[in-house]
Design an enzyme around this catalytic site. Structure first.
Site, PDB file in Angstrom:
ATOM      1  N   ASP A  30    -101.848  -6.976-121.855  1.00  0.00           N
ATOM      2  CA  ASP A  30    -100.451  -6.833-122.279  1.00  0.00           C
ATOM      3  C   ASP A  30     -99.811  -8.220-122.265  1.00  0.00           C
ATOM      4  OD1 ASP A  30     -98.438  -4.049-122.170  1.00  0.00           O
ATOM      5  OD2 ASP A  30     -97.562  -6.048-122.373  1.00  0.00           O
ATOM      6  N   GLU A 149    -104.653   9.951-129.662  1.00  0.00           N
ATOM      7  CA  GLU A 149    -104.516  10.501-128.298  1.00  0.00           C
ATOM      8  C   GLU A 149    -103.669  11.763-128.347  1.00  0.00           C
ATOM      9  OE1 GLU A 149    -101.506  10.608-126.527  1.00  0.00           O
ATOM     10  OE2 GLU A 149    -100.272   9.611-128.032  1.00  0.00           O
ATOM     11  N   LYS A 202    -103.598  13.954-135.966  1.00  0.00           N
ATOM     12  CA  LYS A 202    -102.594  13.653-134.940  1.00  0.00           C
ATOM     13  C   LYS A 202    -101.194  14.088-135.379  1.00  0.00           C
ATOM     14  CE  LYS A 202    -100.257  11.832-131.688  1.00  0.00           C
ATOM     15  NZ  LYS A 202    -100.347  11.533-130.314  1.00  0.00           N
ATOM     16  N   LEU A 248     -94.067  28.112-126.741  1.00  0.00           N
ATOM     17  CA  LEU A 248     -93.133  29.159-127.181  1.00  0.00           C
ATOM     18  C   LEU A 248     -91.990  29.266-126.193  1.00  0.00           C
ATOM     19  CD1 LEU A 248     -95.285  32.148-128.508  1.00  0.00           C
ATOM     20  CD2 LEU A 248     -93.935  30.503-129.812  1.00  0.00           C
ATOM     21  N   GLY A 255     -87.999  16.775-127.157  1.00  0.00           N
ATOM     22  CA  GLY A 255     -87.640  15.356-127.129  1.00  0.00           C
ATOM     23  C   GLY A 255     -88.887  14.550-126.825  1.00  0.00           C
ATOM     24  N   CYS A 258     -92.958  11.236-128.542  1.00  0.00           N
ATOM     25  CA  CYS A 258     -93.906  11.597-129.611  1.00  0.00           C
ATOM     26  C   CYS A 258     -93.344  12.545-130.664  1.00  0.00           C
ATOM     27  CB  CYS A 258     -95.157  12.223-129.020  1.00  0.00           C
ATOM     28  SG  CYS A 258     -96.242  11.012-128.281  1.00  0.00           S
TER      29      CYS A 258
HETATM   30  C1  UDX Z   1     -96.616  15.503-126.800  1.00  0.00           C
HETATM   31  C2  UDX Z   1     -97.905  16.243-127.188  1.00  0.00           C
HETATM   32  O1  UDX Z   1     -97.997  17.454-126.440  1.00  0.00           O
HETATM   33  C3  UDX Z   1     -99.113  15.369-126.972  1.00  0.00           C
HETATM   34  O2  UDX Z   1    -100.288  16.036-127.386  1.00  0.00           O
HETATM   35  C4  UDX Z   1     -98.897  14.110-127.799  1.00  0.00           C
HETATM   36  O3  UDX Z   1     -99.976  13.299-127.786  1.00  0.00           O
HETATM   37  C5  UDX Z   1     -97.640  13.398-127.338  1.00  0.00           C
HETATM   38  O4  UDX Z   1     -96.547  14.284-127.506  1.00  0.00           O
HETATM   39  P1  UDX Z   1     -95.257  14.961-124.589  1.00  0.00           P
HETATM   40  O5  UDX Z   1     -94.297  14.219-125.454  1.00  0.00           O
HETATM   41  O6  UDX Z   1     -95.692  14.345-123.322  1.00  0.00           O
HETATM   42  O7  UDX Z   1     -96.596  15.284-125.408  1.00  0.00           O
HETATM   43  O8  UDX Z   1     -94.555  16.336-124.230  1.00  0.00           O
HETATM   44  P2  UDX Z   1     -94.793  17.911-124.420  1.00  0.00           P
HETATM   45  O9  UDX Z   1     -95.227  18.496-123.130  1.00  0.00           O
HETATM   46  O10 UDX Z   1     -95.642  18.191-125.588  1.00  0.00           O
HETATM   47  O11 UDX Z   1     -93.288  18.367-124.694  1.00  0.00           O
HETATM   48  C6  UDX Z   1     -92.536  17.799-125.755  1.00  0.00           C
HETATM   49  C7  UDX Z   1     -91.124  18.326-125.763  1.00  0.00           C
HETATM   50  O12 UDX Z   1     -91.080  19.683-126.186  1.00  0.00           O
HETATM   51  C8  UDX Z   1     -90.390  18.305-124.422  1.00  0.00           C
HETATM   52  O13 UDX Z   1     -89.047  17.900-124.626  1.00  0.00           O
HETATM   53  C9  UDX Z   1     -90.447  19.739-123.937  1.00  0.00           C
HETATM   54  O14 UDX Z   1     -89.389  20.041-123.067  1.00  0.00           O
HETATM   55  C10 UDX Z   1     -90.354  20.482-125.259  1.00  0.00           C
HETATM   56  N1  UDX Z   1     -90.981  21.812-125.240  1.00  0.00           N
HETATM   57  C11 UDX Z   1     -92.318  21.943-125.047  1.00  0.00           C
HETATM   58  C12 UDX Z   1     -90.199  22.943-125.480  1.00  0.00           C
HETATM   59  O15 UDX Z   1     -88.980  22.850-125.683  1.00  0.00           O
HETATM   60  N2  UDX Z   1     -90.810  24.158-125.508  1.00  0.00           N
HETATM   61  C13 UDX Z   1     -92.139  24.321-125.316  1.00  0.00           C
HETATM   62  O16 UDX Z   1     -92.608  25.475-125.375  1.00  0.00           O
HETATM   63  C14 UDX Z   1     -92.925  23.174-125.069  1.00  0.00           C
END
Ligand code: UDX
Length: 432
Positions: A30, A149, A202, A248, A255, A258
């Site tokens: 980095d 990823e 992805k 679900l 948020g 990603c």
């Molecule tokens: C996500 C993907 O899951 C992962 O595979 C990718 O590589 C990066 O983005 P992450 O951002 O860590 O991972 O969070 P995730 O657990 O997927 O949740 C994303 C958002 O959706 C969160 O704000 C969470 O609160 C919301 N969420 C998730 C819901 O509102 N309802 C759900 O049922 C699941």
């Protein structure tokens, strides 16, 4: 194998540490000297369960090391993972400047065959672009591979060690075989496809999961009107194998670093390819609207927002992380302070990050009960397990009338809360 990982953000650091854990010699690079100095001392810049232990163990075993110079460590590498940031630009497209800079540096310093792995989420076609940049400076043989990823923050180490699948997008058999060797210690499904398909997998995966969330949020909004409970509806739907119970969970919308970025980027990719991805546009729109529902409900129940004491529990975009990027909680607080509310807030991990970006109108507390004191309304904005276990009888006694409780993540029992004297409002839990 000797592997260099460029970028020590969530993806790079987890990948580097876990590649060492599965037996490779990994060096994380980095340009941020402070960050590398801290990492060498075992200080992890992010809150990620289990990561610190893996890093410490692998540093001690000498399989994991850190450097600030890609040039210095490039020669030794057989494989170079590029895991630098691809933030969202104002127009919704992915900003590729960091990926391009790394490609240039590799091109200028590479001396023999290497596999360059795009781990960052990049638009379809970036593999080819990276190849062109390197080829501009280096005339020898090399391969660029896409290996997206799928790590979730909060369970990134486990997701790396026990993935649902490993996607390898390679343009040559040689590169594909190198990648299969990298992941040989992980006995999980591996799929080998073209670079473009891997890049698309992805985006399509994240966009589909975001669609599931926006879909259930729309169902929730109808549930409120027809007096059904979205939690029961989701349970009933999820038992169908073809649907599945995950993603679900209705709430205040998705948020994080990603989903918002990738869904927007796919929408842009479609747009620039001359395709109108209607469904995706609706997914984005629903997600924005979902955050505003909390504001609407507060306005309805408090008559006005100005000067009202409102407590927001949670700042992180989801539980088990200190990340506030694209956090619905932060967005809601900003809107409420914009309307003149007096906000008190508590988050077990993300307060420091939030303090840096909030300007006025927000009081941060180290204790959830202190934060709820004298508030007329309480919004549960992050699904931290700690918020489920609070003593709500105590919370009710600390709050001021009319004791509105907006459960933005549906983590509480409506009837129980009503019995305690709260005016409980969930997301899609039926008529008020
Ligand atoms: C996500 C993907 O899951 C992962 O595979 C990718 O590589 C990066 O983005 P992450 O951002 O860590 O991972 O969070 P995730 O657990 O997927 O949740 C994303 C958002 O959706 C969160 O704000 C969470 O609160 C919301 N969420 C998730 C819901 O509102 N309802 C759900 O049922 C699941």
């Amino acid at each position: 194998m000797n592997i260099v990982v460029v970028g020590t953000g969530y993806v790079g650091l987890v990948a580097g540490a876990c590649l060492a854990k599965i037996g490779h010699q990994a060096t994380c690079v980095d340009i941020d000297e402070e960050k590398i100095k801290n990492l060498k001392e075992g200080k992890i810049p992010i809150y990620e369960p289990g990561l610190s232990e893996v890093v410490k163990k692998e540093v001690a075993s000498k399989r994991l090391s850190f450097s600030t110079s890609l040039k210095d460590v490039l020669d030794q590498a057989e494989v170079v993972f590029v895991a630098v940031g691809t933030p969202m630009r104002r127009d919704g497209k992915a900003d590729l400047q960091y990926v391009e800079a790394v490609a240039k540096e590799i091109g200028q310093n590479i001396k023999d065959y290497k596999v360059i792995v795009n781990k960052s989420t990049v638009p379809v076609g970036t593999g080819k672009e990276v190849t062109d940049i390197i080829a501009k400076y280096y005339k020898g043989s090399f391969d660029v591979v896409s290996n997206p990823e799928f790590l979730r923050e909060g369970s990134a180490v486990e997701d790396f060690m026990k993935p649902d699948r490993i996607v390898i997008g390679a343009g040559s058999n040689k590169a594909r075989d190198v990648m299969l060797e990298v992941y040989e210690p992980l006995d999980y499904k591996k799929i080998t496809v073209s670079i473009e398909s891997a890049e698309m997998i992805k985006y399509a995966s994240n966009a589909f999961l975001a669609t599931k969330i926006s879909f259930i949020n729309e169902v929730a909004n109808i549930c409120d009107i027809v007096d059904a409970d979205v939690e029961d509806v989701a349970r009933g739907m999820g038992l169908d194998n073809r649907i599945g119970p995950k993603f679900l969970k209705a709430g205040i919308g998705y948020g994080g670093s990603c989903f918002p970025k990738d869904v927007n980027a796919l929408n842009q990719i479609a747009g620039t390819s001359g395709y109108d991805f209607k469904l995706l546009k609706a997914v984005i729109e629903v997600n924005i609207k979902q955050r505003l529902l909390v504001i609407d409900k507060l306005e309805e129940l408090l008559d006005q927002i100005k000067d009202q004491p409102i407590c927001v529990l949670g700042l992180a975009f989801k539980a088990n992380t200190d990340d506030i990027r694209e956090s619905a909680a932060v967005d809601i607080i900003r809107t409420l302070t914009g309307l003149g509310a007096n906000i008190s807030t508590y988050d077990p991990e993300a307060a420091e990050q939030a303090k840096e970006i909030m300007n006025g109108g927000v009081k941060f507390f180290d204790d959830p009960y202190e934060a709820t004191k004298d508030a007329k309304a309480l919004v549960v904005a992050t699904e931290w397990p700690e918020f489920k276990k609070l003593d709500y009888k105590k919370v009710a006694s600390l709050m001021a009338n009319p004791k509105i409780l907006i459960d933005g993540r549906n983590i509480l029992e409506p009837e129980e809360m009503r019995k305690l004297g709260f005016k409980y409002v969930g997301v899609g839990r039926g008529k008020l």
